[in-house]
Design an enzyme around this catalytic site. Structure first.
Site, PDB file in Angstrom:
ATOM      1  N   HIS A 129       0.812  -1.257  -0.037  1.00  0.00           N
ATOM      2  CA  HIS A 129      -0.115  -0.103   0.057  1.00  0.00           C
ATOM      3  C   HIS A 129       0.849   1.236   0.092  1.00  0.00           C
ATOM      4  CE1 HIS A 129      -3.498   2.226   0.384  1.00  0.00           C
ATOM      5  NE2 HIS A 129      -3.873   1.902   1.657  1.00  0.00           N
ATOM      6  N   GLN A 132      -0.148   4.747   1.170  1.00  0.00           N
ATOM      7  CA  GLN A 132      -0.683   5.023   2.518  1.00  0.00           C
ATOM      8  C   GLN A 132       0.853   5.271   3.252  1.00  0.00           C
ATOM      9  OE1 GLN A 132      -3.645   4.333   4.579  1.00  0.00           O
ATOM     10  NE2 GLN A 132      -2.236   5.550   5.532  1.00  0.00           N
ATOM     11  N   ASP A 223      -2.522  -1.623  12.315  1.00  0.00           N
ATOM     12  CA  ASP A 223      -3.350  -1.903  11.142  1.00  0.00           C
ATOM     13  C   ASP A 223      -4.381  -3.014  11.607  1.00  0.00           C
ATOM     14  OD1 ASP A 223      -5.059  -2.053   8.800  1.00  0.00           O
ATOM     15  OD2 ASP A 223      -3.295  -2.859   7.761  1.00  0.00           O
ATOM     16  N   CYS A 263      -3.828   3.212   9.856  1.00  0.00           N
ATOM     17  CA  CYS A 263      -4.141   3.871   8.373  1.00  0.00           C
ATOM     18  C   CYS A 263      -5.265   3.871   8.208  1.00  0.00           C
ATOM     19  CB  CYS A 263      -3.471   2.742   7.587  1.00  0.00           C
ATOM     20  SG  CYS A 263      -4.077   1.076   7.521  1.00  0.00           S
TER      21      CYS A 263
HETATM   22  N1   CP Z   1      -6.553   3.454   4.538  1.00  0.00           N
HETATM   23  C1   CP Z   1      -6.893   3.188   3.498  1.00  0.00           C
HETATM   24  O1   CP Z   1      -6.601   2.879   2.438  1.00  0.00           O
HETATM   25  O2   CP Z   1      -8.465   3.545   3.616  1.00  0.00           O
HETATM   26  P1   CP Z   1      -9.640   2.941   2.602  1.00  0.00           P
HETATM   27  O3   CP Z   1      -9.447   1.544   2.711  1.00  0.00           O
HETATM   28  O4   CP Z   1     -10.976   3.677   3.266  1.00  0.00           O
HETATM   29  O5   CP Z   1      -9.080   3.411   1.491  1.00  0.00           O
HETATM   30  N1  NVA Z   2      -4.557  -3.986   5.443  1.00  0.00           N
HETATM   31  C1  NVA Z   2      -5.757  -3.712   5.330  1.00  0.00           C
HETATM   32  C2  NVA Z   2      -5.692  -2.080   4.930  1.00  0.00           C
HETATM   33  C3  NVA Z   2      -6.801  -1.194   4.781  1.00  0.00           C
HETATM   34  C4  NVA Z   2      -6.576  -0.099   4.029  1.00  0.00           C
HETATM   35  C5  NVA Z   2      -6.447  -4.503   4.287  1.00  0.00           C
HETATM   36  O1  NVA Z   2      -5.634  -4.860   3.426  1.00  0.00           O
HETATM   37  O2  NVA Z   2      -7.674  -4.609   4.304  1.00  0.00           O
END
Ligand code: CP
Ligand code: NVA
Length: 306
Positions: A129, A132, A223, A263
């Protein structure tokens, strides 16, 4: 073609450039608005999973910079079911200036990038990500005044978010600590990669014991324990992860002025208790706001003609 698929495609100097750009764009936005540097540019937002922050920040980021964004939900595109990522890439390349995609499988974003003639931005995959992580670096920089030497302790699942944060930390001189149950640590391959990219002063370490891990921490980060797509493992994860919860007891073992990050979305009462999330040490909602500014930096970098 420049993409934004992983921080690993960027040099430490380029990451610094993106952070400087985010700070400049944030300042301009707060003092009257951004210049329309993306006038005439369009962005397609392609989602295979839900989103609040990623969609809103990229979509409004385009609007604030004078461009236009179009959001495509999982139900309407059905990438991988109705047509291949390669065909989606070829089609979107004829319509828009760039694509931001949130995919189930990282291979799909690689395929999108391979077959598109426009920049592709990773808005989260099962592997990473990076948008992020750029935001997280910006937030730490603002809250602590510097990145180099900051002890950033990530507690919980060795997942997409922690992987990108590890890589970003290694490129900015951070002292990164991962506290996870052994089964859920990032992989040896991830640590070898971290080792190969780290700048002077950057280091990482791993702990099983969360209390030991947070000693002297400047930042506590967590997270969700169960990421999107892992729902079948929820019961087992709920058994293993509770010692890693960020709560006021754990926070007492960090530096007195340590900041708390997440996040989002948060599962209150699981990976984080409400007290530290809503408390004075939390920067979680500034971190969420910073998605807007950091994502604009990515868009300006990829799309603005400088
Ligand atoms: N942190 C993040 O990516 O949030 P969303 O899943 O809401 O986009
Ligand atoms: N680790 C989480 C982050 C969401 C923004 C997921 O992948 O669902």
């Amino acid at each position: 073609m420049k993409h934004f698929l992983t921080l690993l495609d960027y040099s430490p100097a380029e990451i610094q450039h993106l952070l400087d750009l985010a700070i400049r764009l944030k300042k301009a936005y707060k003092s009257g608005g951004n210049k329309p540097i993306l006038q005439g540019k369009t962005l397609a937002l392609l989602f295979q999973k839900p989103s609040l922050r990623t969609r809103t920040s990229f979509e409004l980021g385009m609007v604030h910079l004078g461009g236009y964004a179009l959001s495509l939900s999982p139900a309407e595109v059905k990438m991988g079911v109705r047509e291949t990522p390669a065909d989606v890439a070829r089609v979107l390349s004829g319509y828009v200036s760039a694509v931001m995609a949130r995919v189930l499988r990282h291979e799909d974003i690689l395929e999108l990038a391979e077959y598109s003639t426009i920049p592709v931005i990773n808005g989260l995959s099962d592997y990473n990500h990076p948008a992020q992580a750029l935001t997280d670096l910006l937030t730490i920089l603002e809250a602590r005044g510097r990145l180099a030497g900051q002890r950033v302790v990530y507690l919980g699942d060795g997942n997409n978010v922690s992987r990108s944060l590890l890589f970003g930390a290694m490129m900015t001189g951070v002292d990164f600590v991962l506290a996870s149950p052994s089964k859920y640590m990032l992989s040896e391959e991830d640590f070898e990669m971290a080792d190969s990219i780290k700048v002077d002063g950057a280091k990482f370490s791993t702990y099983i014991d969360p209390v030991e891990a947070v000693q002297n921490a400047d930042v506590l980060y967590t997270d969700v324990w169960t990421s999107m797509g892992q729902e079948a493992e929820t019961a087992e994860r709920l058994r293993v992860f509770p010692p890693y919860q960020i709560n006021n007891d754990l926070l007492k073992h960090a530096k007195p002025d340590a900041i708390v990050m997440h996040c989002l979305p948060a599962h209150r009462g699981e990976e984080i208790a409400s007290e530290p999330l809503d408390g004075p040490q939390s920067v979680v909602f500034s971190q969420a706001e910073n998605r807007l500014h950091a994502q604009k930096a990515i868009l300006a970098h990829l799309l603005a003609s400088e």
